[in-house]
Design a protein around this motif. Sequence first.
Motif, PDB file in Angstrom:
ATOM      1  N   GLY A  23      -2.929   7.479   1.506  1.00  0.00           N
ATOM      2  CA  GLY A  23      -3.389   8.378   2.552  1.00  0.00           C
ATOM      3  C   GLY A  23      -3.769   7.671   3.834  1.00  0.00           C
ATOM      4  O   GLY A  23      -3.230   7.976   4.899  1.00  0.00           O
ATOM      5  N   GLU A  24      -4.664   6.712   3.743  1.00  0.00           N
ATOM      6  CA  GLU A  24      -5.170   6.064   4.954  1.00  0.00           C
ATOM      7  C   GLU A  24      -4.236   4.972   5.471  1.00  0.00           C
ATOM      8  O   GLU A  24      -3.875   4.973   6.650  1.00  0.00           O
ATOM      9  CB  GLU A  24      -6.565   5.508   4.705  1.00  0.00           C
ATOM     10  N   LEU A  25      -3.834   4.030   4.626  1.00  0.00           N
ATOM     11  CA  LEU A  25      -3.012   2.912   5.101  1.00  0.00           C
ATOM     12  C   LEU A  25      -1.593   3.356   5.440  1.00  0.00           C
ATOM     13  O   LEU A  25      -1.084   3.072   6.521  1.00  0.00           O
ATOM     14  CB  LEU A  25      -2.984   1.777   4.075  1.00  0.00           C
ATOM     15  N   LEU A  26      -0.934   4.068   4.510  1.00  0.00           N
ATOM     16  CA  LEU A  26       0.450   4.475   4.753  1.00  0.00           C
ATOM     17  C   LEU A  26       0.566   5.785   5.527  1.00  0.00           C
ATOM     18  O   LEU A  26       1.650   6.153   5.966  1.00  0.00           O
ATOM     19  CB  LEU A  26       1.217   4.579   3.431  1.00  0.00           C
ATOM     20  N   GLY A  27      -0.541   6.511   5.691  1.00  0.00           N
ATOM     21  CA  GLY A  27      -0.525   7.728   6.494  1.00  0.00           C
ATOM     22  C   GLY A  27       0.118   8.936   5.842  1.00  0.00           C
ATOM     23  O   GLY A  27       0.592   9.833   6.531  1.00  0.00           O
TER      24      GLY A  27
END
Length: 139
Positions: A23-27
């Motif tokens: 979720g956060e790193l790869l979006g």
Amino acid sequence: MTRPPFHLAFPVNDLATARQFYGELLGCNEGRSSAEWIDFDFRGHQIVTHLAPNAAGDRANTHVDGHGVPVPHFGLVLNMDEWRELAKKLEDAGTEFVIAPTVRFKGKPGEQATMFLRDPAGNALEFKAFADPDLLFAS
């Protein structure tokens, strides 16, 4: 040509860590979830992380253009600008690569930019790009 989205379900050790990585790193936008799994939008494809501690990770390596490639792995074929942007984002985040961003098959059909990394559970991912997308299946 419009292609149908694929669905891939795979094991992770911890859902909170998977949520941060995908979720956060790869979006990847999060979809449905429960106490045992999370759906993510992987650029229009559905990937689902399932809580299955110690079941993740590669089980073999094959040699491709002088590198040991983890098997199994999954990923995306991006356009070159997106690939460069993601490589920079991952490098800036201090990502430990299995195969650092590089170009393989230089000067041959299918020349491609590629990088391999692992999620926190040990699942291997590959992101690649072609200067000429029409060469995706070149032999």
